[in-house]
Design a protein around this motif. Structure first.
Motif, PDB file in Angstrom:
ATOM      1  N   MET A   1     -49.765  -9.119 -30.098  1.00 50.89           N
ATOM      2  CA  MET A   1     -49.594  -9.084 -31.485  1.00 50.89           C
ATOM      3  C   MET A   1     -48.247  -8.241 -31.654  1.00 50.89           C
ATOM      4  N   THR A   2     -47.592  -8.439 -32.634  1.00 53.58           N
ATOM      5  CA  THR A   2     -46.479  -7.503 -32.797  1.00 53.58           C
ATOM      6  C   THR A   2     -46.412  -6.983 -34.133  1.00 53.58           C
ATOM      7  N   ALA A   3     -45.955  -5.561 -34.126  1.00 56.06           N
ATOM      8  CA  ALA A   3     -46.041  -4.844 -35.343  1.00 56.06           C
ATOM      9  C   ALA A   3     -44.670  -4.689 -35.722  1.00 56.06           C
ATOM     10  N   LEU A   4     -44.313  -5.034 -36.848  1.00 52.43           N
ATOM     11  CA  LEU A   4     -42.939  -4.665 -37.345  1.00 52.43           C
ATOM     12  C   LEU A   4     -42.815  -3.530 -38.256  1.00 52.43           C
ATOM     13  N   ALA A  25     -48.382   2.532 -32.254  1.00 44.35           N
ATOM     14  CA  ALA A  25     -48.829   0.982 -32.233  1.00 44.35           C
ATOM     15  C   ALA A  25     -48.807   0.689 -30.956  1.00 44.35           C
ATOM     16  N   LYS A  26     -47.691   0.972 -30.062  1.00 41.93           N
ATOM     17  CA  LYS A  26     -47.851   0.755 -28.583  1.00 41.93           C
ATOM     18  C   LYS A  26     -48.800   1.299 -27.863  1.00 41.93           C
ATOM     19  N   GLU A  27     -49.079   2.446 -28.247  1.00 39.99           N
ATOM     20  CA  GLU A  27     -50.420   2.941 -27.504  1.00 39.99           C
ATOM     21  C   GLU A  27     -51.448   2.329 -27.799  1.00 39.99           C
ATOM     22  N   ALA A  28     -51.576   1.605 -29.011  1.00 46.02           N
ATOM     23  CA  ALA A  28     -52.853   0.643 -29.296  1.00 46.02           C
ATOM     24  C   ALA A  28     -52.934  -0.577 -28.761  1.00 46.02           C
ATOM     25  N   GLY A  29     -51.830  -0.808 -28.067  1.00 47.36           N
ATOM     26  CA  GLY A  29     -51.528  -2.153 -27.424  1.00 47.36           C
ATOM     27  C   GLY A  29     -50.592  -3.216 -28.077  1.00 47.36           C
ATOM     28  N   CYS A  30     -49.918  -2.941 -29.104  1.00 48.65           N
ATOM     29  CA  CYS A  30     -49.001  -3.671 -29.698  1.00 48.65           C
ATOM     30  C   CYS A  30     -47.587  -3.782 -29.362  1.00 48.65           C
TER      31      CYS A  30
END
Length: 91
Positions: A1-4, A25-30
């Motif tokens: 999943m990508t978060a913008l 968001a990166k720490e959450a795996g995104c």
């Protein structure tokens, strides 16, 4: 999943917030992508984007022009958006 994370900034505060949110968001795996709408040229593909985070200052009931333009999908959508802005800003 990508978060913008799309942001517009004058003094850099929204950029700092965007980096902070991106790290979470990166720490959450995104996967993350950041866009400064002031530096954006042309259209961008959002096919891989699952989540969008928007950051922009509102001054005198308006966002920065570049941030507003980020949402213009085509002539009709842009026209509708401008009409809505006129309704919101007319006293």
């Amino acid at each position: 999943m990508t978060a913008l994370t799309a942001f517009a900034t004058v003094e850099g505060q929204r950029a700092k917030i965007a980096r902070f949110v991106g790290n979470i968001a990166k720490e959450a795996g995104c996967n993350t992508r950041m866009i400064n709408t002031d530096e954006m040229h042309g259209q961008m593909l959002l096919d891989d984007v699952a989540e969008v985070i928007l950051l922009a200052f509102v001054g005198e009931r308006r966002h920065r022009e570049s941030f507003e333009a980020f949402f213009a999908l085509g002539p009709e959508e842009a026209h509708d958006y401008l009409n809505k802005m006129l309704v919101r800003t007319v006293f």
